[in-house]
Design a protein around this motif. Sequence first.
Motif, PDB file in Angstrom:
ATOM      1  N   VAL A   4       0.837  -1.127   0.072  1.00 22.05           N
ATOM      2  CA  VAL A   4       0.112  -0.029  -0.116  1.00 22.05           C
ATOM      3  C   VAL A   4       0.922   1.166   0.012  1.00 22.05           C
ATOM      4  O   VAL A   4       1.654   1.360   0.690  1.00 22.05           O
ATOM      5  CB  VAL A   4      -1.065   0.048   1.266  1.00 22.05           C
ATOM      6  CG1 VAL A   4      -1.908   1.323   1.190  1.00 22.05           C
ATOM      7  CG2 VAL A   4      -1.776  -1.076   1.348  1.00 22.05           C
ATOM      8  N   PHE A   9      -3.616   4.515  -1.786  1.00 20.12           N
ATOM      9  CA  PHE A   9      -4.499   4.942  -0.331  1.00 20.12           C
ATOM     10  C   PHE A   9      -5.301   6.354  -0.844  1.00 20.12           C
ATOM     11  O   PHE A   9      -6.593   6.446  -0.479  1.00 20.12           O
ATOM     12  CB  PHE A   9      -3.475   5.477   0.748  1.00 20.12           C
ATOM     13  CG  PHE A   9      -4.212   5.709   1.909  1.00 20.12           C
ATOM     14  CD1 PHE A   9      -4.620   4.739   2.903  1.00 20.12           C
ATOM     15  CD2 PHE A   9      -4.520   7.104   2.475  1.00 20.12           C
ATOM     16  CE1 PHE A   9      -5.280   5.068   3.990  1.00 20.12           C
ATOM     17  CE2 PHE A   9      -5.079   7.322   3.526  1.00 20.12           C
ATOM     18  CZ  PHE A   9      -5.469   6.399   4.229  1.00 20.12           C
ATOM     19  N   VAL A  22      -5.311  -1.448   6.230  1.00 21.39           N
ATOM     20  CA  VAL A  22      -4.083  -1.604   5.650  1.00 21.39           C
ATOM     21  C   VAL A  22      -3.072  -2.639   6.525  1.00 21.39           C
ATOM     22  O   VAL A  22      -3.308  -2.766   7.582  1.00 21.39           O
ATOM     23  CB  VAL A  22      -3.069  -0.457   5.440  1.00 21.39           C
ATOM     24  CG1 VAL A  22      -3.859   0.612   4.531  1.00 21.39           C
ATOM     25  CG2 VAL A  22      -2.547   0.122   6.607  1.00 21.39           C
ATOM     26  N   LEU A  33       0.728   7.752   6.054  1.00 20.38           N
ATOM     27  CA  LEU A  33      -0.993   7.362   5.910  1.00 20.38           C
ATOM     28  C   LEU A  33      -1.525   7.748   7.017  1.00 20.38           C
ATOM     29  O   LEU A  33      -2.976   8.242   6.761  1.00 20.38           O
ATOM     30  CB  LEU A  33      -1.023   5.771   5.691  1.00 20.38           C
ATOM     31  CG  LEU A  33      -0.485   5.199   4.358  1.00 20.38           C
ATOM     32  CD1 LEU A  33      -0.485   3.635   4.387  1.00 20.38           C
ATOM     33  CD2 LEU A  33      -0.666   5.909   3.082  1.00 20.38           C
ATOM     34  N   LEU A  44      -8.419   4.817   9.972  1.00 18.54           N
ATOM     35  CA  LEU A  44      -7.451   4.059   9.471  1.00 18.54           C
ATOM     36  C   LEU A  44      -6.884   3.106  10.405  1.00 18.54           C
ATOM     37  O   LEU A  44      -6.864   3.486  11.692  1.00 18.54           O
ATOM     38  CB  LEU A  44      -6.268   4.826   9.016  1.00 18.54           C
ATOM     39  CG  LEU A  44      -4.892   3.780   8.613  1.00 18.54           C
ATOM     40  CD1 LEU A  44      -5.347   3.174   7.567  1.00 18.54           C
ATOM     41  CD2 LEU A  44      -3.815   5.167   8.445  1.00 18.54           C
TER      42      LEU A  44
END
Length: 151
Positions: A4, A9, A22, A33, A44
């Motif tokens: 990723v 993303f 992830v 991220l 996330l």
Amino acid sequence: MERVDKKRFLAWCDHHVRRIYVHAELVDNLPELFALARERRVDLGLALFRDTNITTIRPHLKTITGVLLLAVTPGMSGEEVDLGTLERIRKVREMHSRLHITLDGGVRVGVARSAVEKGATRLVAASAIFAMHNPKEAYEYLVHDAESALG
């Protein structure tokens, strides 16, 4: 599974996704991220393969919104759950009392209840619903089973 990166993303975010997990094992740029997730108002979380040590999440407990624990080898739907994952749920719950914990793979009646008893707050089921003659009824059985753990 593919790694990723920022481009992938952001593509997910551009499709109005509100929650992304992830795999900790497939990300080299977690701080970036996390910053993008905050900026885009996306939850996330970290997903872990069955053989990944759960202490991997410890440095990120104040940042992540959840943990997804895989209880099967990624691939085809319908695999049997690795019951050791239930113990992993309990250990993650001990690490953080309010973190969302998702069990993915092998969720069926009986497993749903056990997962919730150990501390799971979300369950992912596929074949236990869609491989059944009556998917709506199968879903309702799973919900009842999970809720029975709550008293």
